[in-house]
Design a protein around this motif. Sequence first.
Motif, PDB file in Angstrom:
ATOM      1  N   ILE A   1       9.790  13.571   9.411  1.00  0.00           N
ATOM      2  CA  ILE A   1       8.402  13.344   9.999  1.00  0.00           C
ATOM      3  C   ILE A   1       7.580  14.524   9.586  1.00  0.00           C
ATOM      4  O   ILE A   1       7.854  15.678   9.741  1.00  0.00           O
ATOM      5  N   VAL A   2       6.372  14.109   8.995  1.00  0.00           N
ATOM      6  CA  VAL A   2       5.509  15.289   8.641  1.00  0.00           C
ATOM      7  C   VAL A   2       4.199  14.936   9.717  1.00  0.00           C
ATOM      8  O   VAL A   2       3.823  13.638   9.778  1.00  0.00           O
ATOM      9  N   TYR A   3       3.696  15.828  10.307  1.00  0.00           N
ATOM     10  CA  TYR A   3       2.777  15.652  11.453  1.00  0.00           C
ATOM     11  C   TYR A   3       1.283  16.051  10.719  1.00  0.00           C
ATOM     12  O   TYR A   3       1.350  16.918   9.846  1.00  0.00           O
ATOM     13  N   PHE A   4       0.152  15.651  11.242  1.00  0.00           N
ATOM     14  CA  PHE A   4      -1.180  15.982  10.811  1.00  0.00           C
ATOM     15  C   PHE A   4      -2.018  16.166  11.669  1.00  0.00           C
ATOM     16  O   PHE A   4      -1.843  15.676  13.014  1.00  0.00           O
ATOM     17  N   GLY A   5      -2.918  16.870  11.746  1.00  0.00           N
ATOM     18  CA  GLY A   5      -4.073  17.134  12.632  1.00  0.00           C
ATOM     19  C   GLY A   5      -4.902  16.096  12.606  1.00  0.00           C
ATOM     20  O   GLY A   5      -4.870  14.949  11.729  1.00  0.00           O
ATOM     21  N   TYR A   6      -5.885  16.037  13.945  1.00  0.00           N
ATOM     22  CA  TYR A   6      -6.542  15.148  14.183  1.00  0.00           C
ATOM     23  C   TYR A   6      -7.577  14.650  12.992  1.00  0.00           C
ATOM     24  O   TYR A   6      -8.228  15.597  12.459  1.00  0.00           O
ATOM     25  N   ASP A   7      -7.586  13.496  12.666  1.00  0.00           N
ATOM     26  CA  ASP A   7      -8.412  12.895  11.646  1.00  0.00           C
ATOM     27  C   ASP A   7      -8.138  13.653  10.270  1.00  0.00           C
ATOM     28  O   ASP A   7      -9.167  13.667   9.366  1.00  0.00           O
ATOM     29  N   ARG A   8      -7.102  14.082  10.029  1.00  0.00           N
ATOM     30  CA  ARG A   8      -6.679  14.937   8.783  1.00  0.00           C
ATOM     31  C   ARG A   8      -5.424  14.035   8.030  1.00  0.00           C
ATOM     32  O   ARG A   8      -4.837  13.472   8.682  1.00  0.00           O
ATOM     33  N   ALA A   9      -5.554  14.373   6.870  1.00  0.00           N
ATOM     34  CA  ALA A   9      -4.552  13.746   5.952  1.00  0.00           C
ATOM     35  C   ALA A   9      -3.966  14.787   4.663  1.00  0.00           C
ATOM     36  O   ALA A   9      -3.449  14.454   4.022  1.00  0.00           O
ATOM     37  N   ASP A  10      -4.320  15.964   5.170  1.00  0.00           N
ATOM     38  CA  ASP A  10      -3.681  17.278   4.460  1.00  0.00           C
ATOM     39  C   ASP A  10      -2.478  17.826   4.640  1.00  0.00           C
ATOM     40  O   ASP A  10      -2.135  17.746   6.090  1.00  0.00           O
ATOM     41  N   ILE A  11      -1.653  17.915   3.952  1.00  0.00           N
ATOM     42  CA  ILE A  11      -0.318  18.554   4.139  1.00  0.00           C
ATOM     43  C   ILE A  11      -0.231  19.921   4.732  1.00  0.00           C
ATOM     44  O   ILE A  11      -0.903  20.823   4.064  1.00  0.00           O
ATOM     45  N   ARG A  12       0.162  20.117   6.008  1.00  0.00           N
ATOM     46  CA  ARG A  12       0.121  21.437   6.399  1.00  0.00           C
ATOM     47  C   ARG A  12       1.266  22.456   5.879  1.00  0.00           C
ATOM     48  O   ARG A  12       2.455  21.887   5.633  1.00  0.00           O
ATOM     49  N   PRO A  13       0.998  23.674   5.878  1.00  0.00           N
ATOM     50  CA  PRO A  13       1.781  24.511   5.293  1.00  0.00           C
ATOM     51  C   PRO A  13       3.234  24.457   5.804  1.00  0.00           C
ATOM     52  O   PRO A  13       4.147  24.449   4.944  1.00  0.00           O
ATOM     53  N   GLU A  14       3.586  24.300   7.213  1.00  0.00           N
ATOM     54  CA  GLU A  14       4.915  24.340   7.700  1.00  0.00           C
ATOM     55  C   GLU A  14       5.685  23.210   7.330  1.00  0.00           C
ATOM     56  O   GLU A  14       6.874  23.060   7.643  1.00  0.00           O
ATOM     57  N   ASP A  49      -2.878   8.065  15.669  1.00  0.00           N
ATOM     58  CA  ASP A  49      -3.170   7.875  17.224  1.00  0.00           C
ATOM     59  C   ASP A  49      -4.077   6.827  17.303  1.00  0.00           C
ATOM     60  O   ASP A  49      -4.496   6.218  16.431  1.00  0.00           O
ATOM     61  N   GLU A  50      -4.420   6.338  18.893  1.00  0.00           N
ATOM     62  CA  GLU A  50      -4.953   5.184  19.044  1.00  0.00           C
ATOM     63  C   GLU A  50      -6.718   5.215  19.005  1.00  0.00           C
ATOM     64  O   GLU A  50      -7.354   4.417  19.050  1.00  0.00           O
ATOM     65  N   ARG A  51      -7.111   6.722  18.798  1.00  0.00           N
ATOM     66  CA  ARG A  51      -8.583   6.701  18.643  1.00  0.00           C
ATOM     67  C   ARG A  51      -9.070   6.157  17.331  1.00  0.00           C
ATOM     68  O   ARG A  51      -8.222   6.448  16.476  1.00  0.00           O
ATOM     69  N   THR A  91     -11.106   2.996  15.165  1.00  0.00           N
ATOM     70  CA  THR A  91     -10.784   1.491  14.844  1.00  0.00           C
ATOM     71  C   THR A  91      -9.512   1.049  14.261  1.00  0.00           C
ATOM     72  O   THR A  91      -8.967   1.952  13.574  1.00  0.00           O
ATOM     73  N   VAL A  92      -9.248  -0.206  14.329  1.00  0.00           N
ATOM     74  CA  VAL A  92      -8.039  -0.666  13.873  1.00  0.00           C
ATOM     75  C   VAL A  92      -8.135  -0.406  12.092  1.00  0.00           C
ATOM     76  O   VAL A  92      -7.407   0.237  11.599  1.00  0.00           O
ATOM     77  N   GLU A  93      -9.224  -0.898  11.721  1.00  0.00           N
ATOM     78  CA  GLU A  93      -9.478  -0.691  10.392  1.00  0.00           C
ATOM     79  C   GLU A  93      -9.368   0.744   9.869  1.00  0.00           C
ATOM     80  O   GLU A  93      -8.711   1.262   8.706  1.00  0.00           O
ATOM     81  N   TYR A  94      -9.928   1.421  10.599  1.00  0.00           N
ATOM     82  CA  TYR A  94     -10.189   3.157  10.240  1.00  0.00           C
ATOM     83  C   TYR A  94      -8.726   3.672  10.159  1.00  0.00           C
ATOM     84  O   TYR A  94      -8.427   4.302   9.282  1.00  0.00           O
ATOM     85  N   ASN A  95      -8.001   3.528  11.376  1.00  0.00           N
ATOM     86  CA  ASN A  95      -6.734   3.901  11.324  1.00  0.00           C
ATOM     87  C   ASN A  95      -5.617   3.422  10.384  1.00  0.00           C
ATOM     88  O   ASN A  95      -4.774   4.237   9.774  1.00  0.00           O
ATOM     89  N   ASN A 109       1.884  11.020  17.256  1.00  0.00           N
ATOM     90  CA  ASN A 109       1.593   9.699  16.584  1.00  0.00           C
ATOM     91  C   ASN A 109       0.780   9.911  15.346  1.00  0.00           C
ATOM     92  O   ASN A 109       0.879   9.201  14.539  1.00  0.00           O
ATOM     93  N   ARG A 110       0.205  11.161  15.200  1.00  0.00           N
ATOM     94  CA  ARG A 110      -0.330  11.319  13.708  1.00  0.00           C
ATOM     95  C   ARG A 110       0.713  11.838  12.885  1.00  0.00           C
ATOM     96  O   ARG A 110       0.883  13.098  12.850  1.00  0.00           O
ATOM     97  N   ARG A 111       1.259  10.998  12.112  1.00  0.00           N
ATOM     98  CA  ARG A 111       2.558  11.404  11.282  1.00  0.00           C
ATOM     99  C   ARG A 111       2.551  10.416  10.232  1.00  0.00           C
ATOM    100  O   ARG A 111       2.176   9.085  10.142  1.00  0.00           O
ATOM    101  N   THR A 112       3.451  10.862   9.212  1.00  0.00           N
ATOM    102  CA  THR A 112       4.051  10.186   8.133  1.00  0.00           C
ATOM    103  C   THR A 112       5.714  10.033   8.597  1.00  0.00           C
ATOM    104  O   THR A 112       6.254  11.240   8.414  1.00  0.00           O
TER     105      THR A 112
END
Length: 119
Positions: free
Chosen positions: A13-26, A53-55, A57-61, A109-112
């Motif tokens: 599992i790779v986690y992401f910051g809020y509203d982010r899609a960049d790979i964190r260094p860790e 996460d649930e914040r 719209t469905v389309e945006y998420n 929930n913010r993950r790949t």
Amino acid sequence: RTDTYNPLLEQKIVYFGYDRADIRPEFKDVLNAHAEFLVANPQARMVLEGHCDERGTVEYNLALGERRANTVKRYLIVQGANPSQLESVSFGEERPAMIGGTDSAMSKNRRTEIKYQAQ
């Protein structure tokens, strides 16, 4: 094919910051280990599942989940994985790892998720 097992492969599992899609260094060492495995095992296939996460719209998420999955996919390809080994899919907010509106739950929930396919 390599017979040296890398314990980083256990992390899927790779986690992401809020509203982010960049790979964190860790998470780079973990992704490098998966890329090395894919290079050493050309028959291996992986599905990258993007989640939010649930914040929003469905389309945006759904779009954000797709960006997260594709960011991981691009990283693995740059590290040598064959694009044919990788598939990305977005579940948006539909499959939360944790239920609840707390920061802790939403951060999980913010993950790949990395899912290897059985051959």
